[in-house]
Enzyme design. Structure first.
Site, PDB file in Angstrom:
ATOM      1  N   CYS A  36      71.744   9.414  23.232  1.00 13.48           N
ATOM      2  CA  CYS A  36      71.289   8.702  22.383  1.00 13.48           C
ATOM      3  C   CYS A  36      71.623   9.127  21.082  1.00 13.48           C
ATOM      4  O   CYS A  36      71.611   8.284  20.065  1.00 13.48           O
ATOM      5  CB  CYS A  36      69.760   8.505  22.549  1.00 13.48           C
ATOM      6  SG  CYS A  36      69.118  10.129  22.438  1.00 13.48           S
ATOM      7  N   CYS A 109      63.621  12.274  26.999  1.00 20.22           N
ATOM      8  CA  CYS A 109      63.744  12.700  25.825  1.00 20.22           C
ATOM      9  C   CYS A 109      62.913  14.091  25.731  1.00 20.22           C
ATOM     10  O   CYS A 109      63.015  14.872  24.699  1.00 20.22           O
ATOM     11  CB  CYS A 109      62.922  11.628  25.026  1.00 20.22           C
ATOM     12  SG  CYS A 109      63.465  10.149  25.187  1.00 20.22           S
TER      13      CYS A 109
HETATM   14 FE1  FES Z   1      66.986   9.906  22.205  1.00 15.74          FE
HETATM   15 FE2  FES Z   1      64.563   9.688  22.989  1.00 15.74          FE
HETATM   16  S1  FES Z   1      65.912   8.197  22.800  1.00 15.74           S
HETATM   17  S2  FES Z   1      65.584  11.510  22.395  1.00 15.74           S
END
Ligand code: FES
Length: 133
Positions: A36, A109
């Site tokens: 992400c 995460c």
């Molecule tokens: Fe990247 Fe949660 S979406 S740490």
């Protein structure tokens, strides 16, 4: 898209604990999630209590999602005042359960915070070894 976050997650997201930079940190851990692109820093100040090294102060900066912020905030609360050894044992499940759970697709995460904490402690250990104590 709405996500089912627990009340505790939202509390920590809206009002994160120990957020900010620490200029004179004894150890810094930086971890990124390549998927992400989120990044977090954990800064620690190490002190002594009963002859053991403890996390006297801890701060974090997170550029990331709701979970990443809540998880790091909770991790700093769990780690503060603990010995380095105890802090290394804080894992993502401890943090997630302290937050009353995370949505399953957000569990990844929660790895970031404990990894960043571990990196900060390792950084501290490396630095103190170099100084020869
Ligand atoms: Fe990247 Fe949660 S979406 S740490």
């Amino acid at each position: 898209m709405s996500m089912n976050y627990s009340k505790k997650v939202m509390e920590h997201f809206k009002n994160p604990k120990n957020m900010g930079e620490m200029k004179d940190a004894d150890g810094v851990g930086k971890v990124g999630n390549p998927v992400c692109g989120d990044v977090m820093h954990i800064y620690i100040k190490v002190g002594k209590k009963d002859g053991k090294e403890i996390i006297e102060d801890i701060k974090f900066q997170t550029f990331g999602c709701v979970s990443a912020i809540a998880v790091t905030s909770m991790t700093t609360l769990l780690a503060k005042g603990k010995t380095l050894e105890e802090s290394l044992k804080i894992k993502r499940d401890d943090v997630a359960s302290a937050l009353d759970g995370l949505p399953p697709i957000k569990m990844h995460c929660s790895n970031l915070a404990s990894e960043a904490l571990e990196a900060a402690i390792n950084d501290y250990m490396k630095k103190t070894k170099k100084k020869g104590n």
